[in-house]
Design a protein around this motif. Structure first.
Motif, short mmCIF file in Angstrom:
data_model
loop_
_atom_site.label_atom_id
_atom_site.label_comp_id
_atom_site.label_asym_id
_atom_site.label_seq_id
_atom_site.Cartn_x
_atom_site.Cartn_y
_atom_site.Cartn_z
N LEU A 177 52.43 27.28 14.48
CA LEU A 177 52.41 28.37 13.50
C LEU A 177 53.14 27.97 12.22
O LEU A 177 52.69 28.26 11.11
N ILE A 178 54.29 27.29 12.38
CA ILE A 178 55.05 26.85 11.21
C ILE A 178 54.27 25.81 10.42
O ILE A 178 54.19 25.88 9.19
N LYS A 179 53.67 24.86 11.10
CA LYS A 179 52.89 23.81 10.43
C LYS A 179 51.71 24.40 9.66
O LYS A 179 51.36 23.94 8.57
N ALA A 183 53.97 31.14 10.08
CA ALA A 183 55.30 31.66 10.42
C ALA A 183 56.32 30.69 9.84
O ALA A 183 56.00 29.52 9.57
N TRP A 184 57.53 31.16 9.64
CA TRP A 184 58.58 30.33 9.08
C TRP A 184 59.93 30.90 9.45
O TRP A 184 60.03 32.02 9.98
N LEU A 185 60.97 30.13 9.18
CA LEU A 185 62.32 30.59 9.48
C LEU A 185 62.78 31.61 8.45
O LEU A 185 62.42 31.52 7.27
N GLY A 186 63.58 32.56 8.92
CA GLY A 186 64.14 33.56 8.03
C GLY A 186 65.33 33.00 7.26
O GLY A 186 65.51 31.78 7.16
N ILE A 187 66.15 33.89 6.75
CA ILE A 187 67.25 33.48 5.88
C ILE A 187 68.45 32.96 6.67
O ILE A 187 69.04 31.94 6.33
N ASN A 188 68.82 33.65 7.72
CA ASN A 188 70.04 33.31 8.47
C ASN A 188 69.73 32.48 9.70
O ASN A 188 68.75 32.73 10.41
N ASN A 223 73.42 29.37 17.71
CA ASN A 223 72.19 28.55 17.73
C ASN A 223 70.95 29.45 17.77
O ASN A 223 69.98 29.17 18.48
N CYS A 224 70.98 30.50 16.96
CA CYS A 224 69.85 31.41 16.90
C CYS A 224 69.26 31.43 15.50
O CYS A 224 69.88 30.98 14.54
N LEU A 225 68.05 31.94 15.39
CA LEU A 225 67.35 32.00 14.12
C LEU A 225 66.54 33.28 14.03
O LEU A 225 66.34 33.99 15.02
N TRP A 226 66.09 33.57 12.82
CA TRP A 226 65.09 34.60 12.59
C TRP A 226 63.76 33.91 12.34
O TRP A 226 63.69 32.94 11.57
N LEU A 227 62.72 34.38 12.99
CA LEU A 227 61.36 33.86 12.78
C LEU A 227 60.53 34.98 12.19
O LEU A 227 60.60 36.13 12.66
N THR A 228 59.74 34.68 11.17
CA THR A 228 59.02 35.74 10.47
C THR A 228 57.73 35.23 9.84
O THR A 228 57.52 34.01 9.73
N ASN A 229 56.88 36.15 9.43
CA ASN A 229 55.75 35.83 8.55
C ASN A 229 55.77 36.76 7.33
O ASN A 229 54.74 37.00 6.71
N ASP A 231 57.13 37.06 3.61
CA ASP A 231 57.54 36.10 2.60
C ASP A 231 58.73 36.62 1.79
O ASP A 231 58.91 37.82 1.62
N THR A 232 59.54 35.68 1.29
CA THR A 232 60.65 35.99 0.40
C THR A 232 60.70 34.94 -0.71
O THR A 232 60.18 33.82 -0.54
N TYR A 233 61.35 35.26 -1.80
CA TYR A 233 61.46 34.30 -2.91
C TYR A 233 62.29 33.10 -2.51
O TYR A 233 62.09 31.97 -3.01
N ILE A 234 63.23 33.28 -1.59
CA ILE A 234 64.11 32.18 -1.18
C ILE A 234 63.30 31.07 -0.52
O ILE A 234 63.59 29.88 -0.67
N ARG A 235 62.25 31.44 0.17
CA ARG A 235 61.41 30.46 0.86
C ARG A 235 60.75 29.49 -0.12
O ARG A 235 60.35 28.38 0.26
N HIS A 236 60.62 29.88 -1.36
CA HIS A 236 59.92 29.06 -2.35
C HIS A 236 60.88 28.35 -3.31
O HIS A 236 60.45 27.87 -4.36
N LYS A 237 62.14 28.30 -2.94
CA LYS A 237 63.12 27.55 -3.74
C LYS A 237 63.09 26.08 -3.31
O LYS A 237 63.12 25.77 -2.12
N ASP A 238 63.01 25.19 -4.28
CA ASP A 238 62.98 23.76 -3.98
C ASP A 238 64.31 23.29 -3.39
O ASP A 238 65.38 23.78 -3.76
N ILE A 239 64.20 22.33 -2.49
CA ILE A 239 65.39 21.59 -2.05
C ILE A 239 65.74 20.61 -3.17
O ILE A 239 64.89 19.85 -3.63
N VAL A 240 66.96 20.65 -3.62
CA VAL A 240 67.40 19.74 -4.68
C VAL A 240 67.59 18.34 -4.08
O VAL A 240 68.40 18.16 -3.16
N LEU A 241 66.84 17.37 -4.57
CA LEU A 241 66.90 16.01 -4.07
C LEU A 241 67.62 15.11 -5.07
O LEU A 241 67.33 15.14 -6.27
N THR A 242 68.55 14.30 -4.56
CA THR A 242 69.33 13.43 -5.45
C THR A 242 69.29 11.97 -5.03
O THR A 242 69.64 11.09 -5.82
N ARG A 243 68.86 11.68 -3.81
CA ARG A 243 68.84 10.30 -3.30
C ARG A 243 67.53 9.60 -3.66
O ARG A 243 66.50 10.24 -3.85
#
Length: 326
Positions: A177-179, A183-188, A223-229, A231-243
């Motif tokens: 589902l994630i692939k 579905a995707w992980l929530g915020i916390n 070791n728990c998560l929120w799973l959801t479908n 959407d939130t704006y946070i999900r579309h924030k880029d990971i800042v890459l520096t390496r």
């Protein structure tokens, strides 16, 4: 030792049919604040919740007007005990409905209880009929039945926001589902879920176990998560890459059985590498589908675990960067 202890507790819960972990109101409030626009005009179903004690029910009643909800449905499982030696009175599962007409804004949210013919299991036809009438499912389902629970939500095409164990990411049904971006992980995640209320018969394992000011027994597995479908704006924030990969190739060894480099930490993903990369499963907490593509999970071309010089790192997710930088 604390992690071993809390894992022991979760294993104990996994063997329990009731999986009696109750979510704290503070954790519900912390997560739900990001999804409020999704709830306007919707029927919310908490199908693993006793409305008399459920903090999910309490949250939605307290925020009924702000969220502009249409209705709250809750349902509760009651295990049958028909032993000849039992003195317990048999009780069916039950459900409740809460509508705008009941919302007087006075903090009184005692539900009207309606009993099922059966035990109220989320898989029962009575519970499924309520599911069909709902728009969004929000609850803490039994961890031991998590795969089956999510499959039901997918079957009936429901929006959802639910709590699970981090290991659920490794279930092939959940990862699929994630692939597929269904579905995707929530915020916390992890310590972002501060702990669960457990009943008297559960031992308080772990260094972070405690009794709160209200007398609730709290266990914090971390070791728990929120799973959801949803959407939130946070999900579309880029990971800042520096390496960078080029010039630092020795930091990124290649797998024996797949043409990809190994990346030990999400923060070390190189910004200039266009090929496949293996990253830890915690990457999914920051995964932006606009920035990365998920290729597959864990296995190489030979369908054996990804390995480096014959040794297998902990589960890896194979990804590609859609936004290569120089």
């Amino acid at each position: 030792m604390a992690r071993l202890a809390t894992n022991k507790l979760l294993q104990k819960a996994k063997k329990s049919k009731s999986d009696e972990f109750y979510t704290q109101l503070c954790d519900i409030e912390s997560e739900l604040q990001y999804y409020k626009p999704h709830f306007e005009g919707k029927v919310v179903y908490c199908n693993c919740d006793d409305p008399k004690v459920s903090n999910f029910f309490k949250y939605f009643v307290n925020n009924f007007s702000e969220l502009k909800l249409k209705k709250i449905l809750t349902s509760c499982y009651r295990e049958k005990n028909d032993s000849l030696f039992s003195s317990e009175e048999l009780e069916n599962g039950f459900f409740s409905e809460y509508t705008a007409a009941m919302n007087k804004g006075d903090g009184d949210f005692h539900p009207n209880i309606i009993h099922f013919e059966g035990d109220g299991d989320f898989r029962s036809q009575e519970s499924i009929e309520l599911l069909k009438k709902s728009d969004i499912v929000v609850t803490n389902p039994p961890f031991s039945l998590f795969r089956e629970y999510v499959q039901q939500l997918v079957k009936y095409d429901k929006k959802f926001l639910i709590i699970g164990n981090v290991n659920a990411i490794t279930y092939k049904e959940i990862f699929k589902l994630i692939k597929e971006n269904k579905a995707w992980l929530g915020i916390n995640l992890g310590r972002g879920v501060s702990g669960f209320i457990v009943p008297e018969h559960y031992e308080l394992y772990g260094s972070e176990a405690r009794i709160d000011d209200s007398g609730n027994r709290i266990v914090s597995p971390n070791n728990c998560l929120w799973l959801t479908n949803l959407d939130t704006y946070i999900r579309h924030k880029d990971i800042v890459l520096t390496r960078k990969y080029y010039g630092n190739e020795s930091d990124y060894p290649k797998y024996d059985n797949y043409d990809a480099i190994n990346v030990n930490k999400t923060k070390d993903i190189p910004l200039d590498y266009s090929g496949a990369m293996g990253v830890p499963i915690t990457f999914l907490h920051k995964f932006n589908p606009d920035q990365f593509e998920i290729i597959k999970f864990r296995k190489g071309n030979d369908e054996k675990d990804l390995s480096i010089n014959g040794k297998c790192p902990y589960f890896r997710i194979l990804i590609k960067n859609k936004r290569i930088q120089s």
